[in-house]
Design a protein around this motif. Sequence first.
Motif, PDB file in Angstrom:
ATOM      1  N   ILE A 147       0.724  -1.202  -0.040  1.00  0.00           N
ATOM      2  CA  ILE A 147      -0.120   0.057   0.049  1.00  0.00           C
ATOM      3  C   ILE A 147       0.784   1.142   0.026  1.00  0.00           C
ATOM      4  CG2 ILE A 147      -1.644   1.131   1.424  1.00  0.00           C
ATOM      5  CD1 ILE A 147      -2.764  -1.516   2.380  1.00  0.00           C
ATOM      6  N   PRO A 148       0.880   2.049  -0.921  1.00  0.00           N
ATOM      7  CA  PRO A 148       1.613   3.130  -1.187  1.00  0.00           C
ATOM      8  C   PRO A 148       1.307   4.534  -0.190  1.00  0.00           C
ATOM      9  CG  PRO A 148      -0.233   3.383  -2.655  1.00  0.00           C
ATOM     10  CD  PRO A 148      -0.368   2.281  -2.057  1.00  0.00           C
ATOM     11  N   VAL A 149       0.358   4.146   1.068  1.00  0.00           N
ATOM     12  CA  VAL A 149       0.484   5.217   1.882  1.00  0.00           C
ATOM     13  C   VAL A 149       0.897   4.793   3.253  1.00  0.00           C
ATOM     14  CG1 VAL A 149      -1.472   6.626   0.516  1.00  0.00           C
ATOM     15  CG2 VAL A 149      -2.347   4.816   2.106  1.00  0.00           C
ATOM     16  N   ALA A 150       0.949   5.694   4.216  1.00  0.00           N
ATOM     17  CA  ALA A 150       1.473   4.995   5.416  1.00  0.00           C
ATOM     18  C   ALA A 150       0.123   4.312   6.118  1.00  0.00           C
ATOM     19  CB  ALA A 150       1.903   6.415   6.357  1.00  0.00           C
ATOM     20  N   VAL A 151       0.211   3.108   6.640  1.00  0.00           N
ATOM     21  CA  VAL A 151      -0.764   2.354   7.135  1.00  0.00           C
ATOM     22  C   VAL A 151      -0.367   2.322   8.748  1.00  0.00           C
ATOM     23  CG1 VAL A 151      -1.758   0.078   7.542  1.00  0.00           C
ATOM     24  CG2 VAL A 151      -0.844   0.858   5.205  1.00  0.00           C
ATOM     25  N   ASP A 152      -1.456   3.182   9.283  1.00  0.00           N
ATOM     26  CA  ASP A 152      -1.464   3.327  10.851  1.00  0.00           C
ATOM     27  C   ASP A 152      -2.917   2.996  11.356  1.00  0.00           C
ATOM     28  OD1 ASP A 152      -2.736   5.323   9.792  1.00  0.00           O
ATOM     29  OD2 ASP A 152      -1.128   6.959  10.535  1.00  0.00           O
ATOM     30  N   ALA A 153      -3.191   3.263  12.543  1.00  0.00           N
ATOM     31  CA  ALA A 153      -4.244   2.837  13.129  1.00  0.00           C
ATOM     32  C   ALA A 153      -5.446   3.787  12.599  1.00  0.00           C
ATOM     33  CB  ALA A 153      -4.201   3.167  14.752  1.00  0.00           C
ATOM     34  N   LYS A 154      -5.005   5.218  12.042  1.00  0.00           N
ATOM     35  CA  LYS A 154      -6.077   6.038  11.719  1.00  0.00           C
ATOM     36  C   LYS A 154      -6.586   5.598  10.473  1.00  0.00           C
ATOM     37  CE  LYS A 154      -6.371  11.157  11.203  1.00  0.00           C
ATOM     38  NZ  LYS A 154      -5.757  11.675  10.074  1.00  0.00           N
ATOM     39  N   LEU A 155      -5.646   5.157   9.511  1.00  0.00           N
ATOM     40  CA  LEU A 155      -5.984   4.645   8.277  1.00  0.00           C
ATOM     41  C   LEU A 155      -6.940   3.456   8.455  1.00  0.00           C
ATOM     42  CD1 LEU A 155      -5.344   5.537   5.117  1.00  0.00           C
ATOM     43  CD2 LEU A 155      -4.009   3.202   5.291  1.00  0.00           C
TER      44      LEU A 155
END
Lengths: 222, 207
Positions: free
Chosen positions: B92-100
């Motif tokens: 996935i080309p975006v930062a994967v964090d809890a918010k996402l």
Amino acid sequence: MSKLFPKSANRLPLQILLYLFVLGGIAMAGINYYATNKWANVGYAPVQPVPYSHKLHAGQLGIDCRYCHSNVEKSGFANLPTAQTCMNCHSQVKADSPLLAVVRQSYETGAAVPWVQIHMTPDYVYFNHSVHVTRGISCVDCHGRIDQMEIVAQDKSLTMGFCLECHRAPEEHLRDLRDPAQTVTRLDWIHPGGEKGQADQGVKLIQANKIAPPTSCSGCHR
Amino acid sequence: MRHVYFATFLIVVLAVSALGFRGDRFKHPPLELFPDMDHQAHLKPQAESAFFTDGRADRPLPPNVVAASLPLDAEDGLFRGKATDNSWLKTIPVAVDAKLLARGQDRYGIYCAPCHGALGDGNGITKQYGMSTTPSYLDERRLGLTAGEIFNVITNGSTQNKNMLPYADKLSPEDRWAVVAYVRALQRAQRGSPADVPAANRKELGL
């Protein structure tokens, strides 16, 4: 010379005056009751080109309002769904139903489905869905229990008084969007703490999110 | 005088029975005695317009135009799910964090769960009504899909049998990646083992 008027005619001016008072009262009561959106607009349920039922789709199937009214959080205007939105399911479910002929035709040719508009604010009023929905005002506050309506009918008057009643006391309606149970599209949610619990939560949210609905004329008449 | 009052009473009854009560259902357009400036001449979204031949105020895009918000560069992974060599992105080309993931869960619940189910097993509510072709994310084919391919299914619809239509009009590219991340989380959750649970939390689950 015989008398032109009988003796009882002496009371007539008074009686006429009294009658005019009664008539005036009736006219006032009539205008009060009828010359308002509460009579003229509430209950408007036009015949739609497709017998689409919110009770089935939103109530029984539990589809979220935003599946169809997908711009309600992003824009001022809550869009009606495209024909493709219906075809997501109806290309397989009830795919040959004669009730859906208009939708299939729209999907194939691109012609519009002629839905009839129900809710309307006058053009001199500025209204915006996203500011309300993203602050935690639920659809139910302005549209009623849509998920129980076979045919959509206007449920609230949407008069200036109606808007101001909430703008002056939004704490009675604000939901906490961090709690999934309170999602604005859940029309049956009420605060478990009753009116007091709701007001307490509302006051906290107003402070935390700096919520200040406009009550000056230029807020809505811009 | 009594007769006058009686006649007035009759007229009131007649008027009330003709006008009805507040809240009655009716089909004719609402009565407008004074139109004021309720209907002004500007065009409104999704409204009618007598000016254009197709009768719509919303104008369709002319052929071959691209929305200014889309990149013209065909190789942009964020918008097409493809790497520079035209292969599907594996990550996935975006930062994967809890918010996402939270955003993905929210959007998944609205746009995907009616068919794919809350667990991603393909048993959403519509299965009972005839959407029998909705697959589970847990079969071999779907586990093997790359992130870019899932993104492409959301953007352009399914490529296999064309039974799923696109959701690009409902989900922005950022939201699509959030949903992809959540689909990945569902796939992972269904194949978890006791070893995945942190040692501190094992006791809570009785492992």
